[in-house]
Enzyme design. Structure first.
Site: not given
Ligand code: ZN
Length: 151
Positions: A46, A51, A88-89, A130-131, A134
């Site tokens: 995701g 991000q 998380c990226l 999670h996304e 963000h």
């Molecule tokens: Zn993340």
């Protein structure tokens, strides 16, 4: 399509709130294409607008084997609970256990502005939560019950 630079923990954009997408034009399509490519390149499940440095309410997630684009997503129903290991990226190499709903129902728009609902469970439900976090500038670490050491 292009791979965009992922913003890493400590970048102030990650804790800002996004704005709704109002224009469904070529620029949005380009952003979504790039987000897909950036997510795949980094083996993510995701990715959210902030991000890649864009303060708009856009999310791309891997749901089972298909990629879903969620523009202006909102959680309209959630049920159950699960404990899940998240990464998380924007936090490379860091993982923690969080508590997320087992199932969620989302209302969102596609890249053309058409509304749809999506139901997801287990890992995909956690990834969506999670996304969507963000988009409000909420990072997974604030949801973590316990950080884990993956080494
Ligand atoms: Zn993340």
């Amino acid at each position: 399509m292009a791979i965009r630079k992922i913003r890493i923990s400590g970048d102030p954009i990650l804790t800002k709130k996004t704005k709704k997408v109002e224009e469904f034009r070529e620029r949005l399509a380009q952003l979504l294409d790039d987000m897909q490519e950036t997510m795949k390149e980094n083996n993510g499940i995701g990715i959210a607008g902030p991000q890649v440095g864009v303060l708009r309410s856009v999310v791309v997630i891997l749901n089972d084997d298909c990629i879903c684009e969620l523009v202006n997503p909102e959680i309209v129903e959630s049920s159950g609970e699960q404990e899940i290991t998240e990464g998380c990226l924007s936090f490379p190499g860091q993982y923690g256990i969080t508590r997320r709903p087992m199932k969620v129902k989302i209302l969102a728009q596609d890249r053309n502005g058409k509304e749809f609902t999506l139901e997801a469970e287990k890992l995909a439900a956690a990834a969506i939560c999670h996304e969507i976090d963000h988009l409000s500038g909420i990072l997974f670490k604030s949801r973590v019950i316990k950080m884990i050491d993956k080494n």
